[in-house]
Design a protein around this motif. Structure first.
Motif, PDB file in Angstrom:
ATOM      1  N   LEU A 106       0.810  -1.221   0.000  1.00 50.58           N
ATOM      2  CA  LEU A 106       0.000   0.000   0.000  1.00 50.58           C
ATOM      3  C   LEU A 106       0.843   1.271   0.000  1.00 50.58           C
ATOM      4  O   LEU A 106       0.569   2.214  -0.753  1.00 50.58           O
ATOM      5  CB  LEU A 106      -0.946   0.006   1.198  1.00 50.58           C
ATOM      6  N   LEU A 107       1.866   1.327   0.845  1.00 54.57           N
ATOM      7  CA  LEU A 107       2.685   2.536   0.903  1.00 54.57           C
ATOM      8  C   LEU A 107       3.410   2.767  -0.418  1.00 54.57           C
ATOM      9  O   LEU A 107       3.511   3.908  -0.896  1.00 54.57           O
ATOM     10  CB  LEU A 107       3.687   2.447   2.060  1.00 54.57           C
ATOM     11  N   LEU A 108       3.909   1.697  -1.013  1.00 51.80           N
ATOM     12  CA  LEU A 108       4.547   1.822  -2.321  1.00 51.80           C
ATOM     13  C   LEU A 108       3.536   2.288  -3.359  1.00 51.80           C
ATOM     14  O   LEU A 108       3.831   3.157  -4.190  1.00 51.80           O
ATOM     15  CB  LEU A 108       5.163   0.485  -2.739  1.00 51.80           C
ATOM     16  N   GLY A 109       2.333   1.728  -3.327  1.00 50.19           N
ATOM     17  CA  GLY A 109       1.295   2.134  -4.264  1.00 50.19           C
ATOM     18  C   GLY A 109       0.948   3.600  -4.124  1.00 50.19           C
ATOM     19  O   GLY A 109       0.747   4.307  -5.118  1.00 50.19           O
TER      20      GLY A 109
ATOM     21  N   HIS B   4      14.349  12.032   0.809  1.00 49.00           N
ATOM     22  CA  HIS B   4      13.080  11.894   0.090  1.00 49.00           C
ATOM     23  C   HIS B   4      12.363  10.637   0.592  1.00 49.00           C
ATOM     24  O   HIS B   4      12.410   9.592  -0.051  1.00 49.00           O
ATOM     25  CB  HIS B   4      13.318  11.815  -1.418  1.00 49.00           C
ATOM     26  N   PRO B   5      11.729  10.711   1.767  1.00 47.50           N
ATOM     27  CA  PRO B   5      11.124   9.512   2.371  1.00 47.50           C
ATOM     28  C   PRO B   5       9.902   9.004   1.609  1.00 47.50           C
ATOM     29  O   PRO B   5       9.186   9.784   0.976  1.00 47.50           O
ATOM     30  CB  PRO B   5      10.725   9.995   3.767  1.00 47.50           C
ATOM     31  N   LEU B   6       9.698   7.694   1.690  1.00 45.67           N
ATOM     32  CA  LEU B   6       8.488   7.091   1.143  1.00 45.67           C
ATOM     33  C   LEU B   6       7.266   7.622   1.885  1.00 45.67           C
ATOM     34  O   LEU B   6       6.252   7.983   1.278  1.00 45.67           O
ATOM     35  CB  LEU B   6       8.566   5.558   1.279  1.00 45.67           C
ATOM     36  N   LEU B   7       7.351   7.666   3.212  1.00 44.61           N
ATOM     37  CA  LEU B   7       6.278   8.177   4.063  1.00 44.61           C
ATOM     38  C   LEU B   7       6.834   9.282   4.952  1.00 44.61           C
ATOM     39  O   LEU B   7       7.446   8.998   5.990  1.00 44.61           O
ATOM     40  CB  LEU B   7       5.691   7.052   4.929  1.00 44.61           C
ATOM     41  N   PRO B   8       6.660  10.544   4.570  1.00 42.44           N
ATOM     42  CA  PRO B   8       7.096  11.627   5.460  1.00 42.44           C
ATOM     43  C   PRO B   8       6.421  11.494   6.820  1.00 42.44           C
ATOM     44  O   PRO B   8       5.193  11.384   6.909  1.00 42.44           O
ATOM     45  CB  PRO B   8       6.624  12.890   4.719  1.00 42.44           C
ATOM     46  N   LEU B   9       7.213  11.477   7.874  1.00 39.92           N
ATOM     47  CA  LEU B   9       6.666  11.196   9.201  1.00 39.92           C
ATOM     48  C   LEU B   9       5.683  12.254   9.671  1.00 39.92           C
ATOM     49  O   LEU B   9       4.871  11.991  10.557  1.00 39.92           O
ATOM     50  CB  LEU B   9       7.811  11.045  10.214  1.00 39.92           C
ATOM     51  N   ARG B  10       5.734  13.453   9.075  1.00 44.09           N
ATOM     52  CA  ARG B  10       4.784  14.489   9.480  1.00 44.09           C
ATOM     53  C   ARG B  10       3.343  14.090   9.138  1.00 44.09           C
ATOM     54  O   ARG B  10       2.394  14.594   9.743  1.00 44.09           O
ATOM     55  CB  ARG B  10       5.115  15.813   8.788  1.00 44.09           C
ATOM     56  N   ILE B  11       3.187  13.157   8.186  1.00 45.88           N
ATOM     57  CA  ILE B  11       1.836  12.731   7.812  1.00 45.88           C
ATOM     58  C   ILE B  11       1.177  11.972   8.959  1.00 45.88           C
ATOM     59  O   ILE B  11       0.012  12.190   9.283  1.00 45.88           O
ATOM     60  CB  ILE B  11       1.887  11.875   6.530  1.00 45.88           C
TER      61      ILE B  11
ATOM     62  N   VAL C   9      -1.334  17.931  -2.679  1.00 46.87           N
ATOM     63  CA  VAL C   9      -1.720  16.944  -3.692  1.00 46.87           C
ATOM     64  C   VAL C   9      -0.609  15.933  -3.931  1.00 46.87           C
ATOM     65  O   VAL C   9      -0.861  14.748  -4.136  1.00 46.87           O
ATOM     66  CB  VAL C   9      -2.117  17.658  -5.003  1.00 46.87           C
ATOM     67  N   ALA C  10       0.646  16.374  -3.892  1.00 50.58           N
ATOM     68  CA  ALA C  10       1.774  15.473  -4.134  1.00 50.58           C
ATOM     69  C   ALA C  10       1.861  14.379  -3.080  1.00 50.58           C
ATOM     70  O   ALA C  10       2.417  13.305  -3.334  1.00 50.58           O
ATOM     71  CB  ALA C  10       3.079  16.271  -4.167  1.00 50.58           C
ATOM     72  N   GLU C  11       1.320  14.628  -1.871  1.00 54.63           N
ATOM     73  CA  GLU C  11       1.396  13.647  -0.788  1.00 54.63           C
ATOM     74  C   GLU C  11       0.046  12.990  -0.505  1.00 54.63           C
ATOM     75  O   GLU C  11      -0.081  12.221   0.447  1.00 54.63           O
ATOM     76  CB  GLU C  11       1.923  14.321   0.482  1.00 54.63           C
ATOM     77  N   ALA C  12      -0.960  13.295  -1.320  1.00 53.97           N
ATOM     78  CA  ALA C  12      -2.282  12.716  -1.096  1.00 53.97           C
ATOM     79  C   ALA C  12      -2.262  11.204  -1.245  1.00 53.97           C
ATOM     80  O   ALA C  12      -2.953  10.480  -0.528  1.00 53.97           O
ATOM     81  CB  ALA C  12      -3.294  13.330  -2.064  1.00 53.97           C
ATOM     82  N   GLY C  13      -1.464  10.704  -2.190  1.00 52.33           N
ATOM     83  CA  GLY C  13      -1.408   9.265  -2.414  1.00 52.33           C
ATOM     84  C   GLY C  13      -0.879   8.507  -1.215  1.00 52.33           C
ATOM     85  O   GLY C  13      -1.449   7.502  -0.797  1.00 52.33           O
ATOM     86  N   ILE C  14       0.198   9.002  -0.617  1.00 54.10           N
ATOM     87  CA  ILE C  14       0.779   8.298   0.522  1.00 54.10           C
ATOM     88  C   ILE C  14      -0.098   8.446   1.760  1.00 54.10           C
ATOM     89  O   ILE C  14      -0.201   7.516   2.573  1.00 54.10           O
ATOM     90  CB  ILE C  14       2.221   8.790   0.791  1.00 54.10           C
ATOM     91  N   ALA C  15      -0.778   9.595   1.911  1.00 53.56           N
ATOM     92  CA  ALA C  15      -1.715   9.750   3.027  1.00 53.56           C
ATOM     93  C   ALA C  15      -2.892   8.790   2.880  1.00 53.56           C
ATOM     94  O   ALA C  15      -3.332   8.162   3.855  1.00 53.56           O
ATOM     95  CB  ALA C  15      -2.218  11.195   3.101  1.00 53.56           C
ATOM     96  N   SER C  16      -3.386   8.640   1.666  1.00 54.39           N
ATOM     97  CA  SER C  16      -4.487   7.709   1.409  1.00 54.39           C
ATOM     98  C   SER C  16      -4.041   6.268   1.651  1.00 54.39           C
ATOM     99  O   SER C  16      -4.790   5.455   2.204  1.00 54.39           O
ATOM    100  CB  SER C  16      -4.966   7.864  -0.043  1.00 54.39           C
ATOM    101  N   ALA C  17      -2.812   5.952   1.236  1.00 56.83           N
ATOM    102  CA  ALA C  17      -2.290   4.603   1.447  1.00 56.83           C
ATOM    103  C   ALA C  17      -2.152   4.290   2.928  1.00 56.83           C
ATOM    104  O   ALA C  17      -2.428   3.164   3.374  1.00 56.83           O
ATOM    105  CB  ALA C  17      -0.939   4.458   0.745  1.00 56.83           C
TER     106      ALA C  17
END
Length: 471
Positions: free
Chosen positions: A49-52, A238-245, A376-384
């Motif tokens: 999921l995180l990769l997606g 350039h983290p896969l999941l920025p911890l601030r999320i 918007v650039a981080e919406a995908g990883i937040a959704s994942a």
């Protein structure tokens, strides 16, 4: 069209459950191997999921949405046409892989498409209703297709669903691919391994018990890998999941609350399926139809109640109220026995409706909060991340509550003897009581953690700001 794609993803988590005996008989699967029809999908989906989510943000959410739909449809055909165990398992794993791309893309598109507060609330209501009710629909569809057609149609049915969503994708707002820096390969590998280890540990624990050596090793290893993942993400450029999320107080509290909600809900679906088919002797289709009451309650709660109120009251109030109503409905089921009179009218009907209504009021604000204040650039990883919290919660709930039910039932048989059905239902009742406690804990967390910021601001970005981010 976005909700249609989400329905397909959720549907496939449960639609083959009822078909398992037919699948096992036709393909000659062993008792030990048949679980992989379910597990292959869950592991690929949860682990990737995180990769997606990262890929969706990198190549553009609409492009990821289309690729996910096509890939999911092709994987469904390959799985449905399987003539043996290996092709079926591979098809199910491929479905999970493309679902891990499709689910974050769908939620991201929803976030960036609907910007006006009132229409945004309604859109999230529809999306939440489809997502939360899809499991119940899957059980009904699985029973009908297996009984009146063939188990393979439990997979082939994805073709028209994917086709409808694909046809409608031309109306979705496109977004350009985004430069997100170097690819976080260590983060991808470690996060996928950690999530897969935990989901698989929860799956094995259901049959082997929590003290099994392999289960313990997987739990320890998965937890250690996720801790290592957090360390990697805190240090990489350039983290896969920025911890601030996940460190964002509102979002972190929402993720924890929704994960706990899924712990309770997956146990609810499991025990009610066993109770209706094993004790009440309902057919798979009859049991599925009863679950449609839950789906109906979810639809009303998510669209009519939450969809109307989300733009008017704080998301915390709606979320907490929904959790309390869900707990109230589930508490009715803790009083069931093997020989309860008027079980449908006095217990199943009110409980299913209350649980559905409450869950609908939970999922709409939770989905909104999980993707709030995200570029918007981080919406995908937040959704994942939101989807991953649900996957982990569901896997944990199935294993944990099933262990509680089995242990209590075994102890009741040893202590009191009597009919095995009575002991089994007693085990269900105790496990559902634990589930009620989990829901109350989720409500307390939501009240304490989500309540200190400006909920209305957190639920929806200012319309002008969101449009600016889109542009």
């Amino acid at each position: 069209m976005i909700a249609t794609a989400q329905l397909m993803v959720v549907l496939d988590a449960t639609i083959v459950n009822i078909a398992l005996p037919s699948v096992q008989s036709e393909l000659g699967l062993s008792d030990a191997n048949r679980q992989w029809v379910i597990t292959a999908y869950a592991l690929a989906f949860g682990g990737l999921l995180l990769l997606g989510g990262r890929i969706s943000g990198s190549i553009g959410h609409r492009r990821a949405f289309v690729i996910g739909l096509i890939g999911f449809a092709v994987a469904s055909v390959l799985g449905g046409a399987a003539n043996g165990a290996a092709p079926l398992f591979a098809g199910r794993a491929a479905q999970g892989m493309f679902a891990a791309l499709l689910a974050p893309a769908a939620l991201s598109l929803l976030t960036m498409t609907f910007v006006e507060a009132r229409e945004r609330a309604r859109a999230f209501g529809v999306f939440a209703a489809v997502g939360a009710g899809g499991s119940a629909v899957g059980m009904v569809a699985g029973g009908l297709l297996t009984e009146h057609a063939d188990w393979r149609w439990c997979l082939y049915v994805n073709l028209p669903i994917a086709g409808a969503a694909l046809a409608g994708s031309v109306f979705l707002r496109g977004d350009a691919p985004r430069r997100t820096g170097d690819f976080d390969v260590p983060g991808v590998v470690v996060s996928a391994a950690g999530l897969v280890a935990l989901v698989y540990a929860f799956t094995l624990a259901e049959g082997r018990g929590w003290g099994d050596r392999v289960v313990v090793l997987l739990l320890v290893g998965g937890t250690a890998l996720l801790a290592l993942f957090a360390l990697i993400e805190s240090r990489t450029k350039h983290p896969l999941l920025p911890l601030r999320i996940v460190a964002h107080r509102l979002r972190g509290g929402t993720l924890l609350a929704i994960g706990l909600t899924q712990v309770a809900m997956f146990g609810f679906y499991l025990f009610m399926t066993y109770y209706m088919q094993g004790v009440l002797r309902y057919s798979p289709v009859q049991a599925g139809v009863v679950f449609l009451l839950t789906a109906a309650g979810i639809a009303v709660g998510a669209t009519v109640v939450a969809g109307s109120l989300l733009s008017r009251i704080t998301p915390r109030a709606l979320l907490v109220a929904g959790l309390v109503v869900t707990a109230a409905g589930m508490s009715i089921l803790t009083r069931l026995t093997a020989d309860t009179d008027n079980v449908f009218l006095l217990y199943l009907l009110p409980a299913q409706l209350l649980i559905g209504l409450g869950l609908g009021c939970v999922m709409t604000p939770a989905t909104s909060l999980a993707t709030s204040q995200v570029a918007v650039a981080e919406a995908g990883i937040a959704s994942a991340t939101f989807n991953a919290a649900q996957q982990l919660g569901g896997a944990l709930g199935t294993a944990l509550l099933n262990t509680v039910a089995a242990s209590v039932a075994a102890a009741a048989l040893v202590s009191h003897g009597g009919p095995s059905n009575s002991a089994t239902v007693h085990g269900f009742s105790v496990a559902l009581t634990v589930a009620v406690g989990v829901l109350i804990a989720a409500a307390l967390i939501a009240w304490l953690v989500i309540g200190t910021d400006r909920e209305r601001r957190a639920a929806d970005l200012d319309e002008t700001e969101l449009k600016s981010l889109q542009n």
